[in-house]
Write a protein that holds these residues in place. Sequence first.
Motif, PDB file in Angstrom:
ATOM      1  N   ARG A  92     -45.906 -40.720 -25.410  1.00 38.76           N
ATOM      2  CA  ARG A  92     -44.998 -41.406 -26.328  1.00 38.76           C
ATOM      3  C   ARG A  92     -44.855 -40.616 -27.623  1.00 38.76           C
ATOM      4  O   ARG A  92     -43.753 -40.444 -28.149  1.00 38.76           O
ATOM      5  N   ASP A 127     -41.240 -38.980 -28.958  1.00 42.47           N
ATOM      6  CA  ASP A 127     -40.714 -39.273 -30.288  1.00 42.47           C
ATOM      7  C   ASP A 127     -40.610 -38.010 -31.139  1.00 42.47           C
ATOM      8  O   ASP A 127     -39.649 -37.831 -31.899  1.00 42.47           O
ATOM      9  N   GLU A 184     -37.129 -36.203 -32.578  1.00 43.73           N
ATOM     10  CA  GLU A 184     -36.953 -35.964 -34.010  1.00 43.73           C
ATOM     11  C   GLU A 184     -36.645 -34.499 -34.315  1.00 43.73           C
ATOM     12  O   GLU A 184     -35.783 -34.192 -35.138  1.00 43.73           O
TER      13      GLU A 184
END
Length: 301
Positions: free
Chosen positions: A284, A288, A292
């Motif tokens: 996870r 993420d 980004e």
Amino acid sequence: MDKARVISLFIGVVRAKSFSQAAVEAGLTPQAVSKAVRQLEEHLGVRLFHRTTRSLSLTEEGLRLFELSNPGLRLLDEALDQVRNSRLEADGLIRVAAPMSIGNAVIIPLLPEFQRRYPGAHFDLQLDDHFTDLVESKIDVGFRAGSPPERNLISRKLGDIVLLPCAAPAYLALHGTPQTVSDLQQHRCTGFRRPTTGRMMPWELQVDGATVYQEVPAVASFNTVEGELVAVLSGVGIGQLPVFMIEAELASGALVPLLPHTASRNNGVFMYYQQRTQMPLRVRHFIDFVAERAPQRLAAR
């Protein structure tokens, strides 16, 4: 008979010193726990408990079974706890699949910063231009260029792929510079073959606000973008290449942009992964982080 289940219930009764209390802890009725213990006794051919209306104690055989099985159950509990807790840990292996071009230009350069944040994370990268089946290959996160996967996967677009015609200064000095799209037919060009089909991909150009697909006279064709890039840098011909792979060459003058108004951005880079409610925390974090950081590397400047 589910041996693991009935032994677990047997140990629960011994620890609780009560069928009813063991039933509460197991979320069962006392009758169900008593039945499970009777099944175990019948299977073993021995009595495990001395039962009276007021007391409960182990027989010699019951004590022997408890002493032998209790450590094993404790180890099993510890193993289950470790697996359960690993979902919450940022340490461990992350398996990634990506085309070579995206892996080399986008994903690998992001790894040092990610590993500074999470030093215990390490990677197994499979760089292959074919679509990778996550389940079959035991991959946590995949990447692909073009269109999003059509399978039952979660996909996130990370950015556009800007395709730009370009050439080495040596080529232009020898053959001249095309001024229009039609001029490309008189030039030596490179081509790219789809890894999955082997078919030549036409150049995708923007002309007067519309997308035009044009076959070019390829003097050399390649099944990897890296190979085509080396050829263009060497002066073999004009190539249509992804801007995210050639920013340094454009900035240094090793490649010269041609017909910039025709640059296409109809395709994208996608990250995909399975829809899992119990995804390890390290995966996870990586998803993420890439969501980004990757768009900044893909943005044409």
